[in-house]
Design a protein around this motif. Structure first.
Motif, PDB file in Angstrom:
ATOM      1  N   ASP A   6      10.644 -18.065  44.160  1.00  0.00           N
ATOM      2  CA  ASP A   6       9.305 -17.530  44.383  1.00  0.00           C
ATOM      3  C   ASP A   6       9.214 -16.870  45.757  1.00  0.00           C
ATOM      4  O   ASP A   6       8.679 -15.779  45.902  1.00  0.00           O
ATOM      5  CB  ASP A   6       8.276 -18.652  44.244  1.00  0.00           C
ATOM      6  CG  ASP A   6       6.854 -18.146  44.232  1.00  0.00           C
ATOM      7  OD1 ASP A   6       6.583 -17.124  43.569  1.00  0.00           O
ATOM      8  OD2 ASP A   6       5.996 -18.777  44.888  1.00  0.00           O
ATOM      9  N   LYS A  10       8.502 -12.872  46.355  1.00  0.00           N
ATOM     10  CA  LYS A  10       7.360 -12.417  47.162  1.00  0.00           C
ATOM     11  C   LYS A  10       7.827 -11.549  48.324  1.00  0.00           C
ATOM     12  O   LYS A  10       7.209 -10.533  48.639  1.00  0.00           O
ATOM     13  CB  LYS A  10       6.563 -13.611  47.678  1.00  0.00           C
ATOM     14  CG  LYS A  10       5.734 -14.274  46.610  1.00  0.00           C
ATOM     15  CD  LYS A  10       4.997 -15.483  47.141  1.00  0.00           C
ATOM     16  CE  LYS A  10       4.212 -16.166  46.040  1.00  0.00           C
ATOM     17  NZ  LYS A  10       3.562 -17.395  46.491  1.00  0.00           N
ATOM     18  N   ARG A  14       6.847  -7.700  48.749  1.00  0.00           N
ATOM     19  CA  ARG A  14       6.171  -7.334  50.002  1.00  0.00           C
ATOM     20  C   ARG A  14       6.855  -6.128  50.666  1.00  0.00           C
ATOM     21  O   ARG A  14       6.200  -5.290  51.270  1.00  0.00           O
ATOM     22  CB  ARG A  14       6.153  -8.535  50.936  1.00  0.00           C
ATOM     23  CG  ARG A  14       5.257  -8.402  52.127  1.00  0.00           C
ATOM     24  CD  ARG A  14       5.086  -9.677  52.953  1.00  0.00           C
ATOM     25  NE  ARG A  14       6.297 -10.451  53.164  1.00  0.00           N
ATOM     26  CZ  ARG A  14       6.574 -11.630  52.597  1.00  0.00           C
ATOM     27  NH1 ARG A  14       5.713 -12.188  51.769  1.00  0.00           N
ATOM     28  NH2 ARG A  14       7.698 -12.261  52.853  1.00  0.00           N
TER      29      ARG A  14
END
Length: 111
Positions: A6, A10, A14
């Motif tokens: 995770d 992310k 990003r």
């Protein structure tokens, strides 16, 4: 999804990177990275991948090594004070400091 997967997904999102972008930059196949992000291959995130992803995603390598299980926060606590802002030093300055440390501990043994 596991915590490491995770976290990596992310960080990739990003940075605005696709799985194929990561492959082009690091050589880590998009299928492997997808399995890592989904938690199906979490324990196969070797040191090469960890370092390459940290650099590409602009995330702290030590934090990523901890999340991947390669480092332990307790083991690092004794180094925190010593290494604060060490990245601001030149190689010559780091070598000079290491020589000073070696001089201070000369003759001592670790238990």
């Amino acid at each position: 999804m596991d915590k490491l997967g995770d976290y990596l997904k992310k960080a990739r999102v990003r940075q605005g990177l696709s799985l194929k972008d990561v492959y082009k930059e690091t050589g880590i196949s998009d299928s492997r990275l997808s399995r890592i992000e989904n938690g199906t291959k979490a324990f196969e995130v070797g040191p090469f991948c960890t370092k390459a992803l940290a650099k590409l995603y602009k995330i702290n390598l030590v934090d990523l090594l901890i999340k991947a299980g390669y480092l332990d926060t307790d083991a690092l606590s004794s180094y925190e004070q010593v290494f604060q802002n060490v990245d601001l030093l030149s190689d010559d300055e780091r070598n000079h400091i290491q020589k000073q440390i070696d001089l201070f501990i000369k003759g001592r043994t670790k238990i």
